[in-house]
Write a protein that holds these residues in place. Structure first.
Motif, PDB file in Angstrom:
ATOM      1  N   GLY A 142      -7.674   1.184   4.927  1.00 16.57           N
ATOM      2  CA  GLY A 142      -6.725   0.434   4.124  1.00 16.57           C
ATOM      3  C   GLY A 142      -5.267   0.794   4.311  1.00 16.57           C
ATOM      4  O   GLY A 142      -4.399   0.140   3.734  1.00 16.57           O
ATOM      5  N   PRO A 151      -5.684   2.309   0.782  1.00 12.46           N
ATOM      6  CA  PRO A 151      -4.789   1.157   0.594  1.00 12.46           C
ATOM      7  C   PRO A 151      -3.476   1.551  -0.067  1.00 12.46           C
ATOM      8  O   PRO A 151      -3.449   2.329  -1.015  1.00 12.46           O
ATOM      9  CB  PRO A 151      -5.615   0.225  -0.307  1.00 12.46           C
ATOM     10  CG  PRO A 151      -7.035   0.562   0.005  1.00 12.46           C
ATOM     11  CD  PRO A 151      -7.040   2.041   0.252  1.00 12.46           C
ATOM     12  N   THR A 206      -8.321  -5.325  11.613  1.00  7.30           N
ATOM     13  CA  THR A 206      -7.253  -4.608  10.904  1.00  7.30           C
ATOM     14  C   THR A 206      -5.887  -4.799  11.561  1.00  7.30           C
ATOM     15  O   THR A 206      -4.970  -4.022  11.309  1.00  7.30           O
ATOM     16  CB  THR A 206      -7.567  -3.100  10.838  1.00  7.30           C
ATOM     17  OG1 THR A 206      -7.651  -2.570  12.173  1.00  7.30           O
ATOM     18  CG2 THR A 206      -8.875  -2.836  10.108  1.00  7.30           C
TER      19      THR A 206
END
Length: 475
Positions: free
Chosen positions: A240, A218, A271
């Motif tokens: 992420g 992320p 996603t």
């Protein structure tokens, strides 16, 4: 004080194991130590004992590494069971806490071999000195104690069912800490289950390994300059990261429906919000006006199998003559015709499709490194596949494409016999800002020696069956 843990690797891509372990450890800030003996850190073996500072670090490796099947708390090993029992007694402080009232199961297994039930029973009884008082639970025990016998690789040989039983190379013993959950992602990202893919889409296991090499997590921003059907985007966004993709042929990214195929596939994995955008342009005529944008560049250049259309870039195969250039200039400056009915449409109303020419692989690879140095942040990584001819390959082929401030940190081979794909990971080690590359072939003086890498003209070599060209007979 570091503790010892036993890693059980999946029997696939052995050359990728240590690079992936190093990358995931760097991602989580894990300090680890490999065995001191070279024989014990051989990546082709299914088991390896490493030192870690914390048990949670071992669990993190099992949850992220694609090639780790399970991690065990290590109790001992030996070339015989006598040596194993001696080592296990020295590890008594690790397992005595489970003796009193812990349900357990004892398992004896092996690699490359099937152990008879009778000998499995004998092995289990030889550990009677451990004195476990808890309940034996075969389905859901509190702890699982496993004894692994490691045999030599016997692929391609014919043998009886229990032939060579007991002639193991090493035997390992430990407690199951955590099974590798990351390997389940291979099935999740299986290309055959994907709503959108092409005939050159990367297989899921390899794309996951590439994602780990980028340190995807992320907050990271990644770029794929040869997006294609988006195989690199899905695993990296799953971890992420945010992804931007481009390709010289936008049809590969878009597909035939209104919603681009890459977005539809990313929606399947939940996603799509992490795919920032898709753009159609030639990487050698890119729109980037400032560098140091991305944490990683991950791509599979359009020559991974070296066949089909090969890589392309804008330009003409044959340069125009001065007369042709003058005619083109006059045509571009001439007034456009008035609008006419569709039945009388002029050629000028048709969309302009710029001409392309082949992009030789060795030039593409060198240009990709230069582009990465310009676009990556300091410490960023370039991860890409490079096909090479097995008999001609030398390590200098990889290092010859490097430029100042870019260093190779991993080079793993997926062997197909006469040729192979090398997953190359290059790290930007400089903080100095560099100008955008010109993408022009380097000027070579007549007396200067130039190294010819094994991947040069790979496509032509592939179609020739990797046979040397026959010299033309003199007339």
């Amino acid at each position: 004080m570091p503790s010892r843990y036993l890693l059980h690797f999946a029997q696939a891509h052995d050359d990728f194991r240590l690079p992936e372990l190093q990358s995931v450890a760097e991602l989580y800030g894990i300090t680890y130590s490999l065995p001191p003996r070279e024989e014990d850190r051989d990546p082709t073996r299914p088991f390896m004992v490493i030192d870690l500072e914390d048990e949670e670090h071992a669990r993190l490796l099992a949850r992220r590494c694609i090639l780790i099947k399970a991690v065990y708390e290590f109790y001992g090993q030996g070339s015989t069971y006598d040596e194993l029992h001696e080592a296990n007694r020295k590890s008594e402080p690790l397992w005595t806490r489970y003796v009193e009232d812990t349900s357990f199961r004892f398992l004896v297994t092996s690699s490359q071999h099937k152990i008879p039930q009778s000998r499995q029973r004998d092995v289990i009884e030889s550990f009677a000195y451990m004195g476990f008082l808890g309940k034996i639970e075969m389905k859901n025990p509190d702890i699982l104690l496993i004894c692994f016998e490691e045999y030599e690789d016997r692929k391609g040989t014919t043998r009886a069912k229990y032939e060579g039983d007991g002639s193991f190379r090493q035997v390992f013993f430990g407690r199951l800490l955590e099974e590798g959950s990351a390997r389940q992602l291979i099935g999740k990202f299986d290309v055959k289950k994907r709503v959108y893919y092409g005939n050159t889409s990367m297989e899921s296991e390899i794309s996951l390994l590439m994602a780990n090499q980028t340190l995807a997590s992320p907050g990271k921003l990644l770029y794929d300059p040869f997006m294609g059907t988006g195989s690199m985007a899905y695993p990296t966004t799953h971890f992420g990261a945010l992804v931007f993709g481009s390709d010289i042929d936008g049809r590969q990214m878009r597909g035939k429906q209104k919603t681009p195929g890459v977005i539809r596939a990313a929606t399947q994995y939940g996603t799509a919000s992490r795919v920032i955008d898709l753009a159609t342009f030639d990487v050698t005529h890119n729109p980037w006006r400032c560098g140091e944008l991305f944490d990683a560049i991950v791509t599979d250049p359009p020559c991974k199998y070296g066949v089909r259309a090969g890589a392309k870039r804008l330009g003409r195969k044959k340069e125009l003559t001065d007369h042709q250039k003058e005619l083109c200039l006059q045509h571009s400056l001439s007034p456009r015709p008035q609008k006419t009915p569709l039945t009388l449409r002029y050629r000028d109303d048709q969309p302009y499709i710029p001409p392309t020419k082949p992009y030789e692989l060795s030039h593409l690879a060198a240009d990709l490194v230069l582009l990465a140095r310009y676009l990556l942040k300091p410490g960023g990584r370039l991860v890409f596949f490079l096909p090479t001819v097995t008999e001609e390959y030398e390590d200098v082929d990889i290092y010859a494409m490097l430029c100042e401030g870019m260093d190779v940190i991993a080079n793993s081979l997926q062997d197909f016999g006469s040729w192979g794909r090398r997953l190359v990971t290059i790290k930007k080690t400089t903080a100095e800002q560099h100008p955008p590359p010109s993408f022009k072939p380097p000027q070579v003086e007549d007396d200067q020696e130039v190294h010819v890498p094994a991947h040069k003209d790979f496509r032509e070599k592939y179609f020739q069956g990797f046979k040397p060209k026959l010299e033309e007979e003199e007339p």
